[in-house]
Enzyme design. Sequence first.
Site, short mmCIF file in Angstrom:
data_model
loop_
_atom_site.label_atom_id
_atom_site.label_comp_id
_atom_site.label_asym_id
_atom_site.label_seq_id
_atom_site.Cartn_x
_atom_site.Cartn_y
_atom_site.Cartn_z
N GLY A 200 -8.08 9.42 10.22
CA GLY A 200 -8.27 9.45 11.82
C GLY A 200 -9.23 10.35 12.02
O GLY A 200 -9.30 10.86 13.28
N ALA B 224 -9.61 5.80 4.87
CA ALA B 224 -9.52 6.88 5.74
C ALA B 224 -10.70 7.69 5.96
O ALA B 224 -11.50 8.04 4.77
CB ALA B 224 -8.40 7.75 5.17
N GLY B 225 -11.00 8.01 7.29
CA GLY B 225 -12.23 8.79 7.61
C GLY B 225 -13.36 8.30 8.28
O GLY B 225 -14.52 8.57 8.84
N LYS C 135 0.98 -1.24 -0.15
CA LYS C 135 0.07 -0.02 0.02
C LYS C 135 0.96 1.18 -0.06
O LYS C 135 1.61 1.41 0.81
CB LYS C 135 -0.78 0.08 1.20
CG LYS C 135 -1.78 1.19 1.37
CD LYS C 135 -2.64 1.65 2.63
CE LYS C 135 -2.90 2.92 2.65
NZ LYS C 135 -3.58 3.27 4.06
N ASN D 90 -8.43 1.70 10.45
CA ASN D 90 -7.82 1.50 11.52
C ASN D 90 -8.27 2.31 12.75
O ASN D 90 -8.70 1.88 13.86
CB ASN D 90 -6.07 1.93 11.38
CG ASN D 90 -5.36 1.33 12.23
OD1 ASN D 90 -4.16 1.68 12.30
ND2 ASN D 90 -5.93 0.76 13.42
N THR D 91 -8.20 3.70 12.76
CA THR D 91 -8.58 4.39 13.96
C THR D 91 -9.91 4.20 14.20
O THR D 91 -10.17 4.07 15.51
CB THR D 91 -8.38 5.97 13.79
OG1 THR D 91 -6.92 6.03 13.16
CG2 THR D 91 -8.55 6.64 15.06
#
Length: 264
Positions: free
Chosen positions: A162, A188-189, A101, A210-211
């Site tokens: 994040g 993301a987001g 990635k 992830n977050t």
Amino acid sequence: MNDKLIIAGKSYSSRLLVGTGKYKDFNETKAAVEASGAEIITIAIRRSNIGQNPNEPSLLEILPPSRYTLLPNTAGCYTAEDAVRTLRLARELLDGHSLVKLEVLGDPQSLYPNVVETISAAKTLVDEGFQVMVYTSDDPIIAKQLEDIGCVAIMPLASLIGSGMGILNPWNLQLIMERVQVPVIVDAGVGTASDAAIAMELGCAGVLMNTAIAGAQQPVLMASAMKKAVEAGREAFLAGRMPKKLYNASPSSPTVGIIGSTRK
């Protein structure tokens, strides 16, 4: 239902991809990954030990390559040169592993992608035989250029890394999906399960996060919720939603023959 995610010629049952950062310890990481059902696990080479630090615990002990497809990423890289160097190291550490990635960031505050450096790095990596999944903006023109370079998946942000703000521009995601043939994976987001479901309902091939999991009050429970949301969103997309009818209600039950009605 035989509905597989296919990336670089390999098929996967899960359309949820997860990261390994921000957990309190390896035990929580392992439990969350297992609850998510994810088969592709992304690892930040600059922040995680996969063998480059022999005196420290390795992520490979809890996430063995025999069970998961590991996806080394270039989180923390701000130039094409740094990103390419990082993934060359990952390939050495993982015995020739080529699926990676790529992310090249523009600044440390927004973590927005630097698409100029991203394109440069993608060209080098593809030429060197890497199978590149690429984090980018939600610009459909850039997405098409990255596909033309040879990237195997386009990974536009839904909102800032994040941030948990969810999908801020669904229209651009749809434009990207109309223009590229390789999988489009929201990266993301995402903040909660409904965000993941919306991404899948739009027709995205998958979601990486992830977050949203690691930052939840109960990460393992959130991982389970995300698994269900991705599956439900995919099924809703395949089923095809009913058309929207502005100011035109349609009762769900028959109106003919109801008690007190004169209609025949």
